[in-house]
Design an enzyme around this catalytic site. Structure first.
Site, PDB file in Angstrom:
ATOM      1  N   TYR A  95     -35.055 -41.787  -0.952  1.00  9.45           N
ATOM      2  CA  TYR A  95     -35.556 -41.762   0.429  1.00  9.45           C
ATOM      3  C   TYR A  95     -36.904 -41.061   0.580  1.00  9.45           C
ATOM      4  O   TYR A  95     -37.779 -41.561   1.311  1.00  9.45           O
ATOM      5  CB  TYR A  95     -34.505 -41.156   1.358  1.00  9.45           C
ATOM      6  CG  TYR A  95     -33.449 -42.167   1.752  1.00  9.45           C
ATOM      7  CD1 TYR A  95     -33.597 -42.944   2.895  1.00  9.45           C
ATOM      8  CD2 TYR A  95     -32.325 -42.368   0.964  1.00  9.45           C
ATOM      9  CE1 TYR A  95     -32.648 -43.880   3.259  1.00  9.45           C
ATOM     10  CE2 TYR A  95     -31.362 -43.304   1.315  1.00  9.45           C
ATOM     11  CZ  TYR A  95     -31.524 -44.055   2.459  1.00  9.45           C
ATOM     12  OH  TYR A  95     -30.585 -44.999   2.803  1.00  9.45           O
ATOM     13  N   GLU A 137     -23.876 -43.742   3.321  1.00 11.13           N
ATOM     14  CA  GLU A 137     -23.814 -44.253   1.941  1.00 11.13           C
ATOM     15  C   GLU A 137     -22.978 -43.357   1.044  1.00 11.13           C
ATOM     16  O   GLU A 137     -22.190 -43.860   0.213  1.00 11.13           O
ATOM     17  CB  GLU A 137     -25.236 -44.410   1.400  1.00 11.13           C
ATOM     18  CG  GLU A 137     -25.975 -45.591   2.014  1.00 11.13           C
ATOM     19  CD  GLU A 137     -27.481 -45.461   2.004  1.00 11.13           C
ATOM     20  OE1 GLU A 137     -28.129 -46.197   2.759  1.00 11.13           O
ATOM     21  OE2 GLU A 137     -28.017 -44.617   1.257  1.00 11.13           O
ATOM     22  N   ARG A 206     -27.772 -58.651  -7.710  1.00 10.92           N
ATOM     23  CA  ARG A 206     -27.560 -59.651  -6.669  1.00 10.92           C
ATOM     24  C   ARG A 206     -26.177 -59.442  -6.066  1.00 10.92           C
ATOM     25  O   ARG A 206     -25.281 -58.909  -6.715  1.00 10.92           O
ATOM     26  CB  ARG A 206     -27.653 -61.075  -7.235  1.00 10.92           C
ATOM     27  CG  ARG A 206     -28.991 -61.425  -7.856  1.00 10.92           C
ATOM     28  CD  ARG A 206     -30.099 -61.517  -6.836  1.00 10.92           C
ATOM     29  NE  ARG A 206     -31.325 -61.999  -7.460  1.00 10.92           N
ATOM     30  CZ  ARG A 206     -32.230 -61.221  -8.028  1.00 10.92           C
ATOM     31  NH1 ARG A 206     -32.054 -59.906  -8.061  1.00 10.92           N
ATOM     32  NH2 ARG A 206     -33.316 -61.737  -8.573  1.00 10.92           N
ATOM     33  N   GLY A 278     -23.883 -74.970   3.130  1.00 12.43           N
ATOM     34  CA  GLY A 278     -24.154 -74.823   1.704  1.00 12.43           C
ATOM     35  C   GLY A 278     -23.290 -73.754   1.079  1.00 12.43           C
ATOM     36  O   GLY A 278     -22.066 -73.716   1.245  1.00 12.43           O
TER      37      GLY A 278
END
Length: 412
Positions: A95, A137, A206, A278
């Site tokens: 950060y 987080e 990903r 899709g």
């Protein structure tokens, strides 16, 4: 704690951010990666090249500035970003680096307008946001490693089965190498996958939606082989999806994060309409299976795809609708061939439209969940606008940063 004067200064910069937000974030990402190339291990380079990430960040910053004194209204945006950050293993030490480059970009683009008072106000605002984000987080990280079967960071999972679902989508069935149970997840969530392709200088991460309901032993992710548009280097766009399709086989291992994601079903009794385009079918089929098997809520599964060779999970869809009367399906093919049978392979030709969709919709208010590529998402938004569906009843996830700054801003 921000001073009231600082909040007022940040809110006063909203018109400037509307005009220069994209320029600021473009400069930000350029200098960030020039000076910290290791961050390419976290960020998707293709999203930097097409400008989508810069637009998405600009929209988020603008929304934050506009709501600086009403942060409770940004819960949805914070959840979306923190879940993505958690799947990327963003840490508190990242950060300050990001904050430094953001303030430098504001100075560069705004010039003399970036007075010391403006910079100080934005430094305080960024510090406040960083504190909020890191708090959420760290909670996600703690939950991830402390749950049954959980782990920290990325852990190897074995590819038990690899199944071709269509010409463009392949599923990977994953198990623990030790036979240990896998953490549960909510339908609609995704699995972060980390890989380093041979000859690539960086690792890449990903997120792939989990496409089958949790069973405690296996995960199924279903991956579309992406091709590179002309304006994006093929070496970057589709890098990991092509690697998974071509080079990862049954018996191999992949590195995966515990499931994350805030695109999940809301707990109520309203009918549900799932719309996918899709590869957006991957979270939708998981939601559909859950609602068909474990709920009595009426559910309509609407899927649009190019053609039958691209149509994944058609057998699963038919089996679910045949076995569960409260579950119905509506399939669109954009291209229909003489071999396609209406009522068996597809239900409607062309693209989703309000006229073709309306007869199948529930008569009472419903929750709408939609997922897919950017063009599909825009078309669905138009249909829902025409149907006067309240924003509170819409839940969405796009599979890329939106190329439209206006759309990203509305979403934020």
């Amino acid at each position: 704690m921000m001073l009231q004067q600082q909040k007022e200064i940040v809110q006063a910069t909203v018109p400037v951010l509307q005009q220069y937000g994209e320029a600021i974030t473009t400069v930000f990402y350029t200098t960030l990666f020039e000076e910290n190339p290791s961050l390419f291990n976290i960020f998707n380079p293709a999203n930097q090249q097409n400008g989508g990430q810069a637009r998405s960040l600009a929209a988020s910053i603008l929304a934050y500035a506009a709501h600086i004194d009403r942060l409770d209204q940004l819960g949805g945006m914070v959840n979306r970003i923190t879940h993505k950050h958690a799947s990327l293993e963003v840490q508190p030490e990242h950060y300050p680096i990001v904050g430094d480059h953001l303030l430098r970009a504001i100075r560069t683009v705004l010039g003399d307008a970036a007075t010391p008072e403006v910079i100080d106000a934005w430094a305080a605002a960024y510090g406040q946001l960083a504190e909020i984000m890191t708090g959420v987080e760290q909670k996600l990280y703690t939950e991830g490693r402390s749950q049954l079967g959980g782990w920290a960071g990325y852990s190897p999972l074995t590819v038990e089965r690899k199944v071709v679902e269509s010409d463009v989508i392949t599923s990977f069935h994953l198990v623990s190498p030790t036979g240990a149970p896998l953490p549960t997840f909510l339908p609609g969530q995704y699995l972060g996958v980390k890989a380093q392709v041979p000859d690539s200088p960086f690792e890449q991460i990903r997120q792939y939606s989990l496409s089958r309901v949790p069973n405690g032993r296996t995960y199924r992710i279903s991956v579309k082989r992406e091709s590179a548009p002309a304006h994006i280097a093929a070496a970057q766009n589709g890098l990991i999806s092509n690697h998974l399709h071509e080079s990862v086989h049954e018996g191999d291992t992949i590195l995966a994060h515990v499931p994350q994601g805030d695109f999940v079903l809301r707990d109520n009794d309203k009918p549900v309409v799932l719309l996918s385009g899709g590869v957006g079918i991957t979270p939708a089929i998981c939601m559909f299976e859950h609602l068909a098997r474990n709920s009595k809520r009426p559910v309509l599964f609407v899927h649009a795809t190019m053609q039958r060779s691209h149509h994944a999970f058609s057998d699963e869809t038919r089996e679910l609708t045949a076995a569960h009367p409260h579950a119905r399906a509506l399939v669109y093919y954009e291209k229909v061939t003489p071999a396609d049978v209406q009522g068996r392979d597809f239900d409607a030709a062309g693209r989703i439209s309000i006229d073709s969709l309306r007869p199948y919709l529930p008569q009472q208010p419903a929750d709408f969940y939609y997922c897919g590529p950017v063009g599909f998402m825009g078309a669905v938004e138009g249909v829902l606008d025409s149907l006067n569906v309240p924003l509170a009843d819409r839940y969405s996830e796009a599979f890329a940063p939106d190329p439209s700054f206006v759309t990203e801003l509305a979403k934020a």
